[in-house]
Design a protein around this motif. Structure first.
Motif, mmCIF file in Angstrom:
data_model
loop_
_atom_site.group_PDB
_atom_site.id
_atom_site.type_symbol
_atom_site.label_atom_id
_atom_site.label_comp_id
_atom_site.label_asym_id
_atom_site.label_seq_id
_atom_site.Cartn_x
_atom_site.Cartn_y
_atom_site.Cartn_z
ATOM 1 N N ALA A 9 44.036 42.122 32.707
ATOM 2 C CA ALA A 9 44.182 43.575 32.628
ATOM 3 C C ALA A 9 45.637 43.974 32.478
ATOM 4 O O ALA A 9 45.957 44.999 31.858
ATOM 5 N N TRP A 27 44.258 40.702 37.128
ATOM 6 C CA TRP A 27 42.909 41.218 36.906
ATOM 7 C C TRP A 27 42.530 42.066 38.111
ATOM 8 O O TRP A 27 43.075 41.888 39.193
ATOM 9 N N GLY A 28 41.576 42.959 37.914
ATOM 10 C CA GLY A 28 41.096 43.774 39.025
ATOM 11 C C GLY A 28 41.954 44.994 39.264
ATOM 12 O O GLY A 28 42.960 45.223 38.598
ATOM 13 N N PRO A 29 41.582 45.818 40.258
ATOM 14 C CA PRO A 29 42.297 47.070 40.519
ATOM 15 C C PRO A 29 43.713 46.810 41.030
ATOM 16 O O PRO A 29 43.928 45.912 41.840
ATOM 17 N N GLY A 32 43.905 46.613 44.715
ATOM 18 C CA GLY A 32 42.917 45.744 45.338
ATOM 19 C C GLY A 32 43.522 44.751 46.321
ATOM 20 O O GLY A 32 44.744 44.697 46.511
ATOM 21 N N ASP A 55 37.089 42.648 39.697
ATOM 22 C CA ASP A 55 36.714 44.066 39.772
ATOM 23 C C ASP A 55 35.556 44.280 40.737
ATOM 24 O O ASP A 55 35.548 45.228 41.526
ATOM 25 N N ARG A 60 42.797 42.184 43.562
ATOM 26 C CA ARG A 60 43.918 42.186 42.620
ATOM 27 C C ARG A 60 44.354 40.731 42.462
ATOM 28 O O ARG A 60 45.130 40.204 43.240
#
Length: 303
Positions: A9, A27-29, A32, A55, A60
């Motif tokens: 991301a 990757w991910g928020p 996170g 996600d 994160r």
């Protein structure tokens, strides 16, 4: 069709105080739960974990190129302790605090070094390269592996020069030739195959010296005490994985107080992508318990 990986991301590089740069992917928020990934041999930050898992779990995930691989500046002669120090600095720069960590394949001893140094709060070793130079393993190693271990011990500089002759294609061929059919189903999936090839090409973008240094460190005696690890550790191996540990991590687990080991029936070495959610969920639980224990200790000390 199963999708095993997805593109990062976020991609970036962070400058360290000495002027070197570390490449990373996320990757991910962004807000996170922070989890550091120490990826496998010769691969760059580009190859993450199972698609959608970060996600789904609010993680994160941060994958970091080790020095000399991918986008990270080379650091000739670096040690495990040097890598742990780099991770501490990166965590401060990226606001990661004291993350949990996943060490996959040849990334496992680097993640263990971070745990020894207290840089991470919980650890999952997934299909981890074991300490094959430990004397207990000598009788059980295949002759070609035992030869490399002995060569590394006798002449580390010469072994590093030898490993510097590897290429991305040679590494991919080596991995595929040693993989059971259950792993080949993952590695041959078109999306994974493309991502893995790209990660290898990036890993070798600056030449093979970075991976050669990693390999000499991983194949030699590990200069840290596993018994000194004071955070929760989970160890994951596939039943059919014959490449990473002579005893599927049994000896490794016994050297770390409280480490929990799981051998997944019918699986191979691709657990990072086939069992991602289980691995990350367990890591989050361990991280939460560790945080709660520390809070209890602080309250006890305060009273």
């Amino acid at each position: 069709m199963t999708v095993y990986v997805e593109d990062p991301a976020r991609l970036g590089e962070s400058a360290l105080p000495d002027g070197r740069r570390l490449g990373w992917a996320e990757w991910g928020p962004p807000d996170g739960v922070p989890v550091l990934l120490c990826p496998g041999a010769a691969t760059s930050r580009w190859l993450g974990v199972g698609a959608g898992a970060a996600d789904a779990l609010g993680v994160r995930l941060v994958s970091v190129d080790r020095p000399g691989l991918g986008a990270s500046t080379p650091a000739p002669g670096r040690t495990f302790a040097d890598f742990a120090a780099d991770i501490r600095r990166l965590c401060a720069l990226r606001g990661l605090g004291r993350p949990a960590a996943v060490g996959n394949s040849q990334g496992a001893p680097f993640a263990l070094a971070c745990a020894v140094e207290g840089a991470v709060s919980a650890l999952a070793v997934v299909s981890g390269a074991d300490e094959v130079a430990a004397p207990a393993f000598a009788p059980s190693l295949p002759p070609e592996v035992r030869g490399l271990v002995e060569r590394t011990a006798a002449d580390p500089a010469g072994a590093e020069e030898f490993f510097a002759g590897f290429t991305a294609d040679a590494m991919r061929t080596l991995v595929m030739s040693a993989s059971p059919e259950t792993d080949l189903a993952v590695y041959r999936e078109p999306g994974f195959a493309a991502a893995y090839r790209r990660a290898l090409e990036e890993g070798f973008a600056q030449g093979a010296a970075g991976n050669a240094r990693d390999t000499v460190l991983a194949m030699g005696r590990w200069p840290f005490a596993l018994r000194a690890i004071g955070v929760p550790v989970r160890i994951w191996y596939g039943e059919r994985d014959e490449s990473h540990s002579p005893d599927h991590g049994a000896t490794l687990a016994a050297r770390m107080p409280g480490a929990r080991r799981r051998v997944v029936e019918g699986a191979g070495g691709a657990l990072l992508w086939t069992h991602t959610e289980e691995i990350l969920a367990g890591l989050i639980r361990d991280m939460d318990r560790e945080r709660a224990h520390r809070a209890t200790d602080r309250n006890r000390d305060a009273s």
